[in-house]
Structures are given as structure tokens and as C-alpha cells.
Scaffold this active site. Sequence first.
Site, PDB file in Angstrom:
ATOM      1  N   SER A 691       0.561  56.360  50.263  1.00 56.22           N
ATOM      2  CA  SER A 691       0.124  57.626  49.689  1.00 56.22           C
ATOM      3  C   SER A 691       0.819  58.779  50.431  1.00 56.22           C
ATOM      4  CB  SER A 691      -1.397  57.737  49.734  1.00 56.22           C
ATOM      5  OG  SER A 691      -1.857  58.778  48.916  1.00 56.22           O
ATOM      6  N   ASP A 804      -2.433  54.802  38.529  1.00 58.84           N
ATOM      7  CA  ASP A 804      -2.761  55.640  39.693  1.00 58.84           C
ATOM      8  C   ASP A 804      -2.924  57.091  39.237  1.00 58.84           C
ATOM      9  OD1 ASP A 804      -2.947  56.913  42.153  1.00 58.84           O
ATOM     10  OD2 ASP A 804      -1.430  55.645  43.085  1.00 58.84           O
ATOM     11  N   HIS A 836      -4.742  53.671  42.301  1.00 52.94           N
ATOM     12  CA  HIS A 836      -4.278  54.077  43.629  1.00 52.94           C
ATOM     13  C   HIS A 836      -4.670  53.076  44.703  1.00 52.94           C
ATOM     14  CE1 HIS A 836      -2.613  57.070  46.330  1.00 52.94           C
ATOM     15  NE2 HIS A 836      -3.678  56.991  47.096  1.00 52.94           N
TER      16      HIS A 836
END
Length: 864
Positions: A691, A804, A836
Site C-alpha cells: 500500500s 481494491d 485491498h
Amino acid sequence: MTEMTESGAAMTPTPPVAKREPKRREFHGDVFNDDYEWMRDKESADVRDYVAAQNKYCEARMAHLAGLRRTLFEELKAHVEETDMSVPTRINDYWYFTRTQQGKQYGVQCRMPVRGADDWDPPEVDPQGAPGSMPGEQVVFDANVESEGHDFFRLGGMDLSHDGRWMLYGVDLRGDERYDFRIRDLDATLAQGGEPVELPEVFPGIGGACFTPDGQWVFWTELDDSWRPCAIWRHHVGTSVESDVCVYREADEKFWVGAGISFDERSIVIGTGSKTSTEVWMLPVDTPDGEFQPFIPRKEDVEYDVSFACFEGAGEGGEDVPLAVVYHNADNPNFEIDVIDMRNHRPPYRLGEGVCVAAGSPYGCEHGEPDRPITEAYFNPANPAILQGAHGLGIEGIGLHRYFVTLSYRSDGQPHVAYMTKQAAAEDFLAGRPWRFTELLPPSLENDWDLVAADQSDQTGDHGERLWQDLQDDDVPGDADGAVQSIDGTEPTAVPTDHTASFDGASDDHLPGETRRLYTIGTGGNPSYDAPRMRYSFASYTRPGELHEIDPATGQDTLLKRATVLGDFDPRDYMERRVWITARDGECIPVSLVWRRDFPAQDSPMFITGYGAYEISSDPGFSVARLSMLDRGVLYAVPHIRGGGEMGRAWYEQGRRLHKKHSFEDFVDATRVLQEARLADPRRTVANGGSAGGLLMGAVANMAPECYAGIEADVPFVDALTSILDPDLPLTVTEWDEWGDPLHDPAVYAYMKTYTPYENVPVPVVGAAGAEAAGAEDGVRGSAQSGAPASRFPRIFITTSMNDTRVLYVEPLKWLARLQSAGVDAVAKIEVEAGHGGISGRYKQWEEVSYENAWCLGVMGIAH
């Protein structure tokens, strides 16, 4: 695709070639031609075909690791007690616990009724039993049954009415973090043998929901088109959802909202906040159809929270003393806790009222004392004795229960918990003196390495094991004492030659060269106000998680459960240390190291991972999957870089907005120090981040490709500038507090463009067609250059998910295309059913981490 030679032998697979459709992006006089923005059309046949082709290419490139993947999966599985259960936790009139069963992907939520009002001793439940097998045991929710027929399944929240009859729950079947909530009648469900009996109302695609204690009202969170939780709605159970009333709508796009019930169950609470400001709205729970009112109106760059409690029977006449407990940073950037005696205060309230119980250090903070070092010892007469002289002190919260009080804080880069009895807290409060907290220290294992031996010898541990090999002065750059030089070559870093002559904590004038005990500790297992004893959990890199219960009055500590690790695992076989390195700007950066004690850390393969954003701390934690790496001689390293919260608010501020590059520089500098100290081999170093940590990976690959043999970037935020420029994309406006606003600020735009990975992909090497040199399995990597000639670029492994909503799939896909077109050896594993957080189901997740670790070990040259 895989080409064949004239003799019919298979050649190295070649990556798909993405078509180029230049799209002009112009802001602040700068023009960027984006060849791959067409990939944003998720529903197009071209995108679907490209994703399928990349997955096929990845499968071909990873085929030689199939045996290692199976080995790693079986090793992980062999360490796990597949049939197990959690320690029961009392909530109202039931003991709740979770069972896991061998062969099942998900846990099963179960409960047993309490034996009486004073029943605070968990029932003895057979951990090997089937759900519902114990007398009185009820199955509340079996995710294995609920997930049947779905490729993806995630429970998005569960709330129960006070009497335990009604259950409000949400599920995500797509991975996009939009949950469908329903209300189940548990009494009727259990009466029908587990066949679900549910009310007709459904709350589709929402962010979350909560019950009032009586189960008669639901407050749920609306998500807008950008996935922002933007409004709270009120629903009367038994009525149509179409008649629900919006009770709060947040107009500022930088703010998110959520709703819940206060800990004392007296108020319905709406919390709204941006990255830097918060506001609390409240409504008495006995008037759920009333109007919410703000406790204290919001103020820019001020965060606060409030809870209500009392000192039972502490008044002069034996009456209760009502309290408001306010947590805020209006006067102290690292937060303080004020306790207000509600007998003498009336609304409107203001931040700073009451008695300060604990205050963080303002040193280094933008709105504190920015010119003083973060690492300077902090003293405050209002603080408890245990906080005096702390470094990087940040106050994280307080909990007032009927019989005890807990304090959570950070100092010296680590989380801490303190406790005291409620009676002592009342006495201190009414007497106007600092509260007498006691720090909670988790017990050591008998004969463990974290106990300092009486006789220590250079370079050896407490039991004679070699920590790492002694290096001669001419082996590494350093001074006459062997101290490793800092990155700029001007000042020695804090890596001592005697790696055991150290202590916990820090001295008054400098941070220690080494911290022996590393752990994460917390008090999250105390949902009941009336519990007489306090539960706490802790874990470290080498010690599996433990759940304890302590009597605050006597200090008696009882182990309730230690996570089981099967096989020949012994935590004493592994070592963990925290050292401090000096970054290029002179800041001291903590770095955690973990390794197997019978593998001296010298020129080791290294797995180095980081995050460094959103004030999130990368605290120690145990991982069964990590054991397979450590057992193969891998040094595991975690630089606690700026942008995180390890050293308080200043640590975060120095790694965000126009200081974001500190995060990347800290990571690179830590890598170089460990390599220059000959602890790690750059030819066998693999970096990892996900991320915002994936942005970190892309940045360090561009900044210091020579330091890394490979980089694993999970759901990486690599096209950050494109995303943050578009306010219509999910999360964009809320992210301006974190990264800056490049849409309206040319300086932010120019700064971000210098580090965002997508814009700074190396220029294709002359003669490199696609990825023709794309790294055969013998370790040869395609070379790349960025402007001036550069050394070999690391091999890149990317994971992403098509659903995501936080980091859209298009970012890593575009990055992948640019990398491959530059001749970089890059592959991507693209999940088509997940979001995600990746795939769901524990066995699937074990397979996933084994897949990723196999690639990392392969890059390190470890293929067994």
C-alpha cells in the site's frame, strides 16, 4: 507467452506488451504523457485480456518455484494448531469465543451463557471439540457455511443487542469493502437448528452499522461514490429501510464519519475526522430519535475524543464522582489526557479543561517545540513517574473501568501499557497529584536471551551463541573502535561492537545502541466495564502472542493462553534486537533485527520491510510464515522510518507532505548501514512493502537500485500523483492532509513528481525490447537507467487486486507496463476476486504468503 527455440526447447517467457495510447496530463505548466491511462477502464476487453496475459506470464515465470511454494506451505501448516479456539470473553450475559477447525477456511463464532452475575472466570471449553459440542454452547455465526458458493467472503462487523438475541452483521462478497448488513434473530435461528431467521430489512453496500443496546435502533454509515463514509442514517428495527432518516451528513470531503455506542452505553456517538482534525457528536441512548449535538466544535488541526465514567463512591458523602475524560492535542501535539469533574463543569466545554493526567512530548513537533530533538528526554510535573525522562513520548489513550485504569503510550520507539487500581486513581485525582501508574512488563521466558547474563563476553549472547561475526577494522568503514560510519561519512552510527552490553530504555542524553526486549503490548480484550481483572496481550518477533490477566490490586499475573506453534519451535532459537542508525540528515532511526541464533548474521540474505505513513507504527509481531525464512538463514529487518508513529507525532510530521522523502531516505540509509556493516549482502537483499509501503518500494528502487536484488510491492500506491490530482477518485481529497494538495499547490506537485514511482521509472536501455533480458532464473536482471547510467535495477514482484478500493488496480498495472517496457524484470500476480486486503480464507492466505516468500527466497538464491 513462451517462445520456442529451433530445437523445440522452451525459452524464457516474455512479458505481454501493453499498447500505448498517450494521454496528456498538464498541471502547473508541467506536461506528462501517460501511455497507459487506458488501463483505468476496468470493464474493457483490452484490460481483461491484459490482466489475463500478465497472470499467465507470472505463472510461467514462477513455475520453477512450485516445489518451494509447496514446501513453504507445508512448513507453515505444520506449525499451526488448525483446530483451536480463543479464550472466552464475557460480554453481557454470555462468554464469546471463536473456534477454528482443521480443513476449514474460516472461524466459527460461539458462545456460552454466564453462570451468574459474578462469573468472571472463563469456562473450560474443549479446544478440540466441534462448534456447539459443549453443554450450553451455541453457534452464533459460522463463516464457513455463510461463505458457501462465494469466491470471496469477509465479515465486515458484528454487533449484538444487550440481551444477546439480535445480531447485526455485514459481509463483503466482492472485496470492495462495501458491506451488506442484515439483522438475525439468534433465538429463532437456534430454535430452528441453525437455519438463519432474519428480518426483511437489508442495508446494502454500506460502510458499517451499530445497534443501540436494546437492539431496537440501527445507525449505519453511507458511502459516497468515492468510497468515503459520508453520512449517518437512523433506522428503527422492523420498519422499511426506505423510511430511514439521515441524522448527520459530512460536507467536508476531507472528513470521514462513523457511529458507535459509548463504552458506558449511555450515548450514541458520531465521530467525524480528517487526517488532522476530529469532532464528536453525541446523543443520549435513551432518546435515539433526538438531535445529535457536538461535544466540542471542530477546530483545524485539533484532534480529540471524549468518554464518560465515574469514580464510584468517591464523593465526600459516598456518592459517585461523574467524569468526562478528554483525549486531545489542542495544547500538546503528542496529545494529553484531561479528566473533568462533571460536578463542577457545565457545557459548553473547551479543550484543556480539567486535570491533566498525562502529556506527550512536544519536542520536534511542528506545533510544539520544533527545534528540540525528538530524542531529547522529556519531563513534565503533571506526568506519572513512569513517563518522566521518556524519549519520543506520545500518549495514545486511557481506559477507566470499574476496578482499574489503563494508560497506553509510546516512548523510545515502542508501545507501552501502564495500570493502577480505580481506587488509587480516585485518590490521586481528588488529591491533585500525579497518578501512580505501574508499567506493565510482560514476563520473560526462563533462560531466554532477553535476560541479561551476569558475565557477558564480546560478540556472544547470554548463552555463548555468536550474534554475528567479529569484523576487522579494515572490513568496514568505521573508526578505530569499529563503529560503522553514517551515510554521509561524518558521524558514527549507533551500531556497537559489543552487541550484548546494553539495556532497555534510553539514557538521558542519547538513545541506546541496542534494545534487547522488543514487543507489542495492548489491553484490547476488556470489553466489559465490570470485569475485576485486566486482560492484556503481547507478542514479539520471536514470541507467539500471549493473553494474560492481571489483578491490578495484587499484581498477580495469570497466563490465559499462549499461541501454539507446533513442531520443534523454540523461541529461544531466535534473536531480536533493535539498533539505531544515523540517517543522512543526522536523525537516529530505530531498526529492528530478527535472525536465527545459530546463523550468525554476516553477509546474510536479508528481507527488509517498511511502511512509514499515516502515523502507523510497524510494531513487533509474531509470524509463523517468517520462521521458514529465519530457518534458512535470512536476516529480517524493519527500519522504523519517519512517516510512521514510532517516536510520536514529530516522527509522522517529518515523513509526510513536503518531508515525505525522509521516509525513503531512512529506509535506504538503514539498508546501506546494515550492508556496510557486513550484516547483509546487497546481492541477496529483498525489500518489501504494501500500500503506502508499496510507494516506498517504488521510490527506493529508483533511488538506490544497487542496494536490492529484488523488491516485493504489495497493492502498491505507485501512481500517487495521478491519483492525488483527481478529487473524484476514492480517498483523494482525504489524502491531501497526508501527501499535500498537488492539484492546487505547484510546490507539492513538483515535489511529488520527483519521487512518485510511476513518473520516475528508468528510461529504457538502448536495445532492450520489452523485457528481453527479463531476468532468467539464474539471477541475471535486465538493466535500466534513469537519466544518467545506473546500476542494475532490482527484480520486481507486484501483487494487486482488481476490486481494491484503496489503491486502484490501475496504479500497479500501469507501473508494471512501464517497468517491463524499460527492460526491468517485473512480474505481477493479479487477484480478480479480492480487494485491498487480498484473498479471504486462511488456507488461501497461507498459499498466498508461501507464493510471495518463495519468490523472495528465489531472488536470494535460496531454492530449497
